[in-house]
Structure formats: structure tokens, C-alpha cells
Motif scaffolding. Sequence first.
Motif, PDB file in Angstrom:
ATOM      1  N   LEU A 341       0.588  -0.893   0.448  1.00 53.98           N
ATOM      2  CA  LEU A 341      -0.021   0.199   0.110  1.00 53.98           C
ATOM      3  C   LEU A 341       0.430   1.327   0.247  1.00 53.98           C
ATOM      4  CD1 LEU A 341      -2.963  -0.550   2.261  1.00 53.98           C
ATOM      5  CD2 LEU A 341      -3.027  -0.381  -0.305  1.00 53.98           C
ATOM      6  N   LEU A 342       1.023   2.442  -0.835  1.00 57.94           N
ATOM      7  CA  LEU A 342       1.543   3.543  -1.081  1.00 57.94           C
ATOM      8  C   LEU A 342      -0.092   4.562  -0.340  1.00 57.94           C
ATOM      9  CD1 LEU A 342       3.919   5.322  -1.346  1.00 57.94           C
ATOM     10  CD2 LEU A 342       3.542   4.383  -4.137  1.00 57.94           C
ATOM     11  N   VAL A 343       0.976   5.039   0.811  1.00 58.30           N
ATOM     12  CA  VAL A 343      -0.749   5.954   0.925  1.00 58.30           C
ATOM     13  C   VAL A 343      -0.400   6.837   0.859  1.00 58.30           C
ATOM     14  CG1 VAL A 343      -1.967   6.118   3.262  1.00 58.30           C
ATOM     15  CG2 VAL A 343      -1.581   3.862   2.963  1.00 58.30           C
ATOM     16  N   SER A 344      -0.756   8.415   0.608  1.00 55.78           N
ATOM     17  CA  SER A 344      -0.939   9.251   0.662  1.00 55.78           C
ATOM     18  C   SER A 344      -1.299  10.441   1.700  1.00 55.78           C
ATOM     19  CB  SER A 344      -0.487   9.763  -0.545  1.00 55.78           C
ATOM     20  OG  SER A 344      -1.274  11.799  -0.806  1.00 55.78           O
ATOM     21  N   ALA A 345      -0.817  10.783   2.725  1.00 53.49           N
ATOM     22  CA  ALA A 345      -1.697  11.381   3.561  1.00 53.49           C
ATOM     23  C   ALA A 345      -1.058  12.472   4.319  1.00 53.49           C
ATOM     24  CB  ALA A 345      -2.255  10.201   4.622  1.00 53.49           C
ATOM     25  N   THR A 513       3.810   8.899   2.882  1.00 53.72           N
ATOM     26  CA  THR A 513       4.361   9.434   1.852  1.00 53.72           C
ATOM     27  C   THR A 513       3.310  11.006   1.763  1.00 53.72           C
ATOM     28  OG1 THR A 513       5.530  10.397  -0.202  1.00 53.72           O
ATOM     29  CG2 THR A 513       2.979   8.934  -0.253  1.00 53.72           C
ATOM     30  N   ASP A 514       3.959  11.890   1.562  1.00 62.02           N
ATOM     31  CA  ASP A 514       2.621  13.401   1.034  1.00 62.02           C
ATOM     32  C   ASP A 514       2.900  13.878   0.288  1.00 62.02           C
ATOM     33  OD1 ASP A 514       4.913  14.341   2.649  1.00 62.02           O
ATOM     34  OD2 ASP A 514       3.632  15.789   3.363  1.00 62.02           O
ATOM     35  N   THR A 515       4.580  13.775  -0.795  1.00 62.10           N
ATOM     36  CA  THR A 515       5.068  14.097  -1.447  1.00 62.10           C
ATOM     37  C   THR A 515       5.766  12.712  -2.446  1.00 62.10           C
ATOM     38  OG1 THR A 515       7.218  14.107  -0.485  1.00 62.10           O
ATOM     39  CG2 THR A 515       6.476  16.638   0.067  1.00 62.10           C
ATOM     40  N   LEU A 516       5.085  12.130  -3.123  1.00 60.57           N
ATOM     41  CA  LEU A 516       5.005  11.570  -3.715  1.00 60.57           C
ATOM     42  C   LEU A 516       4.880  11.486  -5.095  1.00 60.57           C
ATOM     43  CD1 LEU A 516       6.549   7.333  -2.343  1.00 60.57           C
ATOM     44  CD2 LEU A 516       7.914   9.418  -3.839  1.00 60.57           C
ATOM     45  N   ALA A 517       4.896  11.187  -6.440  1.00 64.92           N
ATOM     46  CA  ALA A 517       4.499  11.074  -7.134  1.00 64.92           C
ATOM     47  C   ALA A 517       4.958  10.863  -8.432  1.00 64.92           C
ATOM     48  CB  ALA A 517       3.724  13.151  -7.669  1.00 64.92           C
ATOM     49  N   GLY A 518       4.356  10.984  -9.446  1.00 65.18           N
ATOM     50  CA  GLY A 518       5.011  10.396 -10.900  1.00 65.18           C
ATOM     51  C   GLY A 518       6.064   9.595 -11.226  1.00 65.18           C
ATOM     52  N   PRO A 552      -2.985   8.807  -5.607  1.00 60.85           N
ATOM     53  CA  PRO A 552      -3.951   9.695  -5.696  1.00 60.85           C
ATOM     54  C   PRO A 552      -3.304  11.140  -4.443  1.00 60.85           C
ATOM     55  CG  PRO A 552      -5.256   7.677  -5.280  1.00 60.85           C
ATOM     56  CD  PRO A 552      -3.932   7.787  -6.117  1.00 60.85           C
ATOM     57  N   GLN A 553      -3.491  11.829  -4.561  1.00 62.67           N
ATOM     58  CA  GLN A 553      -2.362  12.783  -3.570  1.00 62.67           C
ATOM     59  C   GLN A 553      -3.535  13.020  -1.887  1.00 62.67           C
ATOM     60  OE1 GLN A 553      -0.482  14.590  -3.230  1.00 62.67           O
ATOM     61  NE2 GLN A 553       0.408  13.566  -4.676  1.00 62.67           N
ATOM     62  N   GLN A 554      -5.209  12.669  -2.151  1.00 61.09           N
ATOM     63  CA  GLN A 554      -4.912  11.861  -0.705  1.00 61.09           C
ATOM     64  C   GLN A 554      -6.226   9.891  -1.163  1.00 61.09           C
ATOM     65  OE1 GLN A 554      -6.274  13.990   2.323  1.00 61.09           O
ATOM     66  NE2 GLN A 554      -4.776  15.304   2.730  1.00 61.09           N
ATOM     67  N   ARG A 743      -1.358  26.174  -2.900  1.00 62.89           N
ATOM     68  CA  ARG A 743      -2.410  24.796  -2.440  1.00 62.89           C
ATOM     69  C   ARG A 743      -1.749  23.532  -2.166  1.00 62.89           C
ATOM     70  NH1 ARG A 743      -7.442  27.589  -3.295  1.00 62.89           N
ATOM     71  NH2 ARG A 743      -7.345  29.115  -4.316  1.00 62.89           N
ATOM     72  N   LEU A 744      -1.751  23.286  -0.787  1.00 59.47           N
ATOM     73  CA  LEU A 744      -1.405  22.154  -0.545  1.00 59.47           C
ATOM     74  C   LEU A 744      -2.588  20.969   0.107  1.00 59.47           C
ATOM     75  CD1 LEU A 744       1.939  23.021   1.339  1.00 59.47           C
ATOM     76  CD2 LEU A 744       1.593  21.871  -0.977  1.00 59.47           C
ATOM     77  N   PRO A 745      -2.728  19.995  -0.068  1.00 57.66           N
ATOM     78  CA  PRO A 745      -1.854  19.384  -0.899  1.00 57.66           C
ATOM     79  C   PRO A 745      -2.140  19.393  -2.360  1.00 57.66           C
ATOM     80  CG  PRO A 745      -3.694  17.590  -0.171  1.00 57.66           C
ATOM     81  CD  PRO A 745      -4.001  19.075   0.629  1.00 57.66           C
ATOM     82  N   GLY A 746      -3.091  20.170  -3.126  1.00 63.28           N
ATOM     83  CA  GLY A 746      -4.083  20.309  -4.434  1.00 63.28           C
ATOM     84  C   GLY A 746      -2.680  20.027  -5.392  1.00 63.28           C
ATOM     85  N   ASP A 747      -1.585  21.599  -5.046  1.00 61.29           N
ATOM     86  CA  ASP A 747      -0.699  21.783  -6.098  1.00 61.29           C
ATOM     87  C   ASP A 747       0.643  21.319  -6.050  1.00 61.29           C
ATOM     88  OD1 ASP A 747      -2.058  23.243  -7.078  1.00 61.29           O
ATOM     89  OD2 ASP A 747      -0.945  25.035  -5.691  1.00 61.29           O
ATOM     90  N   THR A 748       0.366  19.244  -4.864  1.00 64.15           N
ATOM     91  CA  THR A 748       1.477  18.740  -4.954  1.00 64.15           C
ATOM     92  C   THR A 748       2.191  18.129  -5.860  1.00 64.15           C
ATOM     93  OG1 THR A 748       1.198  18.794  -1.865  1.00 64.15           O
ATOM     94  CG2 THR A 748       3.018  17.084  -3.226  1.00 64.15           C
ATOM     95  N   ALA A 749       1.515  17.643  -6.383  1.00 59.74           N
ATOM     96  CA  ALA A 749       1.472  16.237  -7.474  1.00 59.74           C
ATOM     97  C   ALA A 749       2.419  17.407  -8.725  1.00 59.74           C
ATOM     98  CB  ALA A 749       0.197  15.702  -8.399  1.00 59.74           C
ATOM     99  N   ARG A 750       1.899  17.698  -9.043  1.00 58.84           N
ATOM    100  CA  ARG A 750       2.154  18.709 -10.153  1.00 58.84           C
ATOM    101  C   ARG A 750       3.608  19.195  -9.908  1.00 58.84           C
ATOM    102  NH1 ARG A 750       2.086  24.171 -12.413  1.00 58.84           N
ATOM    103  NH2 ARG A 750       0.669  24.576 -10.611  1.00 58.84           N
TER     104      ARG A 750
END
Length: 943
Positions: A341-345, A513-518, A552-554, A743-750
Motif C-alpha cells: 500500500l502506497l498511502v498519500s496523507a 508519503t505526502d510528496t511522492l508523485a510520478g 492520488p494526493q489523498q 495550495r496544499l496538497p492540491g498543487d503537490t503532485a504537479r
Amino acid sequence: MEISSGAGSDEGKNLCRHGRPRLLDTRLWGKERGLEHPYPVVCHLVDTGAYFAELWRSAVGPRTRARVALALGLPEIHATRELAFWAALHDLGKISPSYQHSVSHEEGVRKKYPGRFEQILADGRYRHGTGGTDNRAGPHSRITHWTLPGILEQLGYPPGDPHGPVGDQVGHAVGQLLGGHHGVFHPRMERRQLKHPATFLPQAGRSGWPEQRLSHVRVLRTLITHDGPIPAGPLPVELSVVVLGAVMVADWMASEKRSIETVRCLQDEECCCHVALAQHWKRAREVARTEVGKRGLGRCGFAAPAGNELLSAAKFLDGSAHGRIARRLLTAAEPAGPGMLLVSAPAGPARRRLGLIAASRLGRASGARGIALALPEELHLDAASGELASLAGRLLEGSATLSRLHSMSFDSDPESATEEIPELSLDPHDQAVAQQWLTQRRRALLAPLGVGVLDQFLPAVLPVPDNAVRLFALSEKVLVVDDVRPQEPRLHQLLCLLVEWLAALGASVVLLTDTLAGTSADLLVRAYRRGARVARGLRSREDGTPPSAELPQQGWLHVDGLDGRVTESTVDPPEDSVLRLSLSEVRERPVGADRYVDAVVRRVGDSGSTLVCCDSVEEAQQTFRALEHHRRLHAAPGETRLLHSRFRRYHVRELMAECTAAHISPADDGSVLVTTPHFAEHLPFRFDRVVTPLVPLPSLLARASRGRKLVLLGGEGQAGSPMDEVLSSRTLLALRSHGPQLRLPGDTARLIRQVYDSDRHPAALDDASAVERRRLAAAADGHEARLRHDARLSGIPSPVNVRDDLYELTRAECGLTEKHLAATMGFEQAYVLFVHLRGRTAFLDAEGKEEVPFVKSEKDSGRAVATLARHTIAVPPHWAPEGGISTQIGRERFANIKYKHWVRRTWLNRVYPVVLSGAGDSGTGLLGSMRLGLTKVGLVRLG
């Protein structure tokens, strides 16, 4: 004791008290240290087989046992017996002139048993053995490796293709596996060595020596397996390390003096017939069952508590993202087996509790028997231990002990290195035994519950001694890793490698995580899928697969360990936090002035509260002094606080509690906290304003989440590696193009994808800056390539790349030691212990009320080490003086600090006493030739 030679006139001499032939020579010893009488090697071999059988039954889950049986081509009951037989063979190499000679000629043994080796050589059968040397972990383990293949082939093991690879032979695979029982594998044998081992390894001896080894193997196989069916093939590498880890743990238990004295019967040792050995085997099994049970290994599993009960115990805030994700997890379909499980929170203690709930879901599905919680920093250790302890009673059932894994835990006392869970506790005596045992050597990871810094888990995939024990321990747990970020390639690659190995072992993983993406997230998903393919018996690489679903960011991504499917689940987050973003250029100041400190002073206001992040302790100390002076001159309101790691350990904890209480919510009192990244990014602070230098994006976002306004002080030519420069430069470009609101966390992934997934800087600004960016990008690419290369050299191969040679897992020929790797990878630390000297007695306080506790034997010094740990200050490892603690302590400098006692200890040999001269608890002292000061801003380096 002689074995039967077949001569009729001597036959009566070789009969035991039961009137049966004596089967083996019990003069050949396996253990002697601390014992009244030498312990025959056959008895130690039997004991180890008994401990292994019990450990395999109680501490290894049914999925792993079934996989091993399938690989061996045996019914499970016969596979267990065969593995116990293998475990018994681990010290077969002690039946050799080199080992018997070396033990007999140790000073204490020679005095107690004079001429022991010469008596053995006087027997004509052993005349072809001239002694030699054995360093306990050397030749005898190699002799086990080299001599077992031929013996097992005589017993009927498949010989393999005479023209094929040596590693394909079952006998050689078993020999190499058991030859690694001291934690380091020996190289694969050549064909000519396989045919004539004694020719190339004279320490093994000739004539009676190989005869005795063959006799021992035959007797043990009859005793343990009842001459059951022969394995059809070798074990794959991922199962071999699990078996070896269990063998090593069984050997540790069987070697303890208490165990030997409980099992042994001198009359049976004198007999050494079928009847006596059967009685010894029965006693050893009973003792092993008791002793393994006392240590709590394998005596717990995952419960199935009601979801509302878990949510209540986790104490999530109403409407919080963590509560929403947990509720969705608990109502989702149960997984069918292991997975990731890779959990974004959002970060914080609530996310760790969410990770534990996620671990319970995977653990129940995969049949795991515990949880290992890996943290980004040691400063969370106490809090995380409390969180796991508070939930463990609901998540698990049975009996379990919680161990804290950190650099001091191996020298510390059981009370501070372990914790009792009331709902899962053993009886008081067994609990004490378990706590004492788990704090010795590298055993803490074997506890069903463990909390430690990630550095304590990564050595499982480094070529260091005992990595098999670490993998064995993790194979039966769910690993939860908190605060996974895009990071430097070496660490990210090692984490991917660990994830891949755990998947191959059939273990489950939770990454928070709260900063993993891509790409950063996709690499971890692919690593688990590769390992899961190995667990399913598919050893080819999975190439050309499309990227996995976007994290997903959350919410979470779930990777199924049974079929490799990746599923996505999104949880609607609360409204984004909107931060005002201010980018300020920091320009050069006159020589001697610090431009960052000056910029901070000008931007800290009199209203609201401010968090000032500094890149180093020295910068934090300098900034604090400047701010304190400036605010005093201008009568600014609010208190100015300083928090970093270079205070005494107990003082750091007090400061953490004080600062957290003061800044748990934004204040409007003008207060300021100056701190370093470890604290700024991981403690639950809330401020009106966050002032920080330009740093890579994950760190910047973690700091930004602490405030309502982010003041970013950027500039050209900032310190750091070429890759850090490029990442910081990319971050700056991304933020400049982003706009004044974040905006956090909305802008994080981009933002993460924009910085970490692009190959080069986009040419923006002007030609000159574009040229500079290309230079930095080229330098960063080279730096990144070197780091990736280092990771490949340092990390063990992935399971799909290890075919038939276990030597690749430790690679001793490279001279890689655990200490060397810890130093080069930044895992190791040095410590200063400031002391006050009166005469030759060292005190911990200036008043002379508390002496530095005397450390002597390993058994009774736990509390002393724990006391010392509270007073130490961590410093960079390169501060350590040449010559180590011998230089700092000296032979007779202190009456109560002795070099000979400190140097033997895992942690204490990196603690350097520094005599403090001055009034009270401040003053100066020397660390080697370096002058240190202790002031109100902590430890400082002078001159």
C-alpha cells in the motif's frame, strides 16, 4: 571416545553402557567456552537442529513453509525435517584439524585441557591432520561449505549435470548456504575443488577426518529425518536467505551456556549410541520449545478488530484526512494475500497510526506475525513507540515484545530498548528473558514489533554480515515506512531494492508519503511488482510495462502480491490550505557578514509567529544569536527559541516538548523558533510565517505546510551537491511560474512531477541563465550517475539476478564491512560526552553529585549505558579524533572510564568523553585537537 573400527578384538571397547556400538567420536568438541566440560560437536549439531525445527514451526508462516516445501519437492513435514537436518550440519567444519587445533591451543583451554589436540592426533585415524588456524568464523565455515556437497551426494542427493554450473547441484547449494552461518558466504566452488576438496583446503584433514564428518552426517540424517525422501532441487535465493536466517538464530540459541547445561547429559555423551542420541534429541526439542517460547518469537498474529474500535483507538480528529482514509481502508474489500500500500496523507503522528491500521489489513491477509515501523529520524522514536504500543493490543493477538532499533539499543538496557505491551505480554519471567535476549547482538529486529530509523532496516539489502537474519526477520512482518519522499538516487534505489526483496519473500509493505508523485512513486510500485513475480516463480524481468496508476494526493495505490495488479483509491481531501508565497533574492553582503542571517533578521516581523529553518546547526546558532540581539535592541514581543540536536540528549527532548507545546497552533505573540530541517519538517508545529532557504521541493513543501505564509530566501550558488543545486534551481523555476499562492496538497503532485520527472531545465529567463542551468544539469547527471553506481555496488543484487551463487549477497572479497558501509552511507554517528573531572573521577554534573557510571560486563551495564546515552551529544563522524576512543580516554586518565570496556561495545566505542573546564555546565574542552564549547546555544566548535 572412539568409534568402532571393525576389528574383532577391539569391538568390546567400542560398546556403550547399553551394549550398543558407539557411533561417533565425542572427543571432538563443538563448544567449550564457559562450560565445565567440553561439549561434543555432535551434541551442538543436534541442539541446533532442534532449535531450528521449533523456530521454523512457530516463527515462520504457513505461506513460506509451503513455498519451501514446493521448491524442495517434498511434503511439508519432510521438508521441515530436512531443513532441521541442514541446520544441524552448519558446524560440520568443526570436525577438522584446523578447528580442533585452534580451540585446544587457546590459552585458557590449553591450561584446562593440556594436550587435547595431541591426544586426538595420537589416534592413528587422525594422523593426516596437522592443525592449522581457525578464527571461529573462517576455515570451519568454509570446510562446511566445501565438504558437504560430496557427502550429501553419497547420501543420495541429486548430483546435477556434470557439465552444468556447480551452483545447480543441490549438495553445493546446501553447502554454500550453511557455509554462510557466520553471516558471510564463501565463493562458489570450482569443479575441480568439488571433486577433491581436501587437496585445495588442507585445513579439512584427511583419513579419519572426512570419515568422521560422513559418520556424523549419516547419523544426524537418520536421527532427524528418519531417512526420509531426498530433496529434488535447490532452494531459490529468496527462500535460502530465510532458511539461513533461521539457522543462524537457532545456532545463537543453541550456543548459549544455559541451553547447553539444560540439555546435556554426560552419560549420554559418553554413550553416543542410537539410544543416547535419541534421548538427547528428545531433550533438545523440549528445551527448544520452551526457550523459543520464552523469547516470544512467532507467538502472535493479526487480529480482526471492529473498524469503529480501531478508529476510536487511533484518535483521528473529526473530519481529518487520516480518519477518512482509514475509514475507506477498513470498508474496502479484504486483500487476498501479501501486497503493498502506497498511502498519500498529511505527515504527522496521525499518519503513522493510519499506517499501522493499513499494516493490520495486509498482515492479516498475508499471515504476517508482526510489524516493523521505519522512521525518517530518531527524534520520533519515543512517540512512534508509544503509538505502536497503544494500537498493538487491538491489531495483534498472542504474545509480543516491542523493540526499539537505534544506534544505542544494542548497548542499552532491556527496559529502555524494549517495551511491554500489556495485552500481548508474556508471563513476567519470560518477558524478562525476551527483553534481555533481544538487546544482544543484532537480535532486536527479531521481536514481533519493532520501531527504528530506516537506517536500521536498509542493511538487509547491503552486503554486510547477518543480512540474512535481517531479511528472515522482515519476511514475517509488515514493514511500514513513514515519510517516503523523492530523494537522492542512492537512498531511493536502496528503498526500491528493499521493497523488491520483501515482495520476493512474500512480505507486505506500507509506504506513507505526502510528496511522492510520478516517477518516484512508479519506481517503488514497479519494484514491488518485480519481487512479487519472483515470489510467484517468474524469474524473468517484466519489461515494457506501462506506468502504474497515478498516486492520488489523498488516498492510496494497492499492489497485489498475488497477481501484480495495481488499483487506485481516492479519498476526497479537506479543503486545500492556501499559503501566500514570497520569493526573495538574497544578495551578497560585505565580507564577514552572513547574507542568510541578515535576510532572516529583516524578514521576521513583530506580529504573528515565525518558524526560521536553517540548513545546519551552526547556521541555526548564528541566526539565533543575531535574532536575539536584534529583537532585544528593538524590544520586539514574543520569545525567541532555539531547537537543534547539539544539546545533551535529555535536553533535546525537553526542548522538543517545550517548543511543541508553544507552537502546536499559530500564535500572534511575535514568537520565533529557529531550528534545523529534522525538527522543522517532522514535528507538528504551526506558525503564521515560515522563513526558509531554497531547498529541494519535498523538504520545502514539508516546511511550507507548517505556516500560512512561506518566505523563501533564494540565491545563486547555494551550497550542496551538483544534484542538490539542480533540484533547488528546478524548484525555484517551478515556484516562480506557479504564482503567489500555493495550495496544499492540491498543487503537490504537479510541482513534484515538474521538478523530478523532467530531464532538463526548461530554458526560460535569459541565455546566460540557461547556459548555467545546462552546466548544473550536466553536473547533476554525472553526480546522479555516480550515486546510482554506488548504490549498485553497495546494495545486494535483486532476487531475480541471483541465480545459483549466494556469494553475491555478501561479497566479502570487496572488503565491505558493516562499519564501512555505515560510515560511507551516513548511517554512523559520533557522540560527545561532556564530563567534569575531580582527581581521576569523571562526573556528569559540575557539582560532582553524579559520577559517570562504570561500564564493565555486557550483562550488568545496560542501565549504565542508558544513563550515558541521556547525556551524549551527536556530532558529525568526521569530528572523531584520530586513534578513536583510545586517544580520547587514554589508559589511566579516568578512574571510572576504561578503554578496554568501552571499545568492546557497539555504541560506546563511538562515544568520546570531553573534559569540560569552566564554571557550571558551560565551558570548553578538547576532542582530540579540536576545541569544543558548551554554551546556551549548545555545543559549538571553536577556532
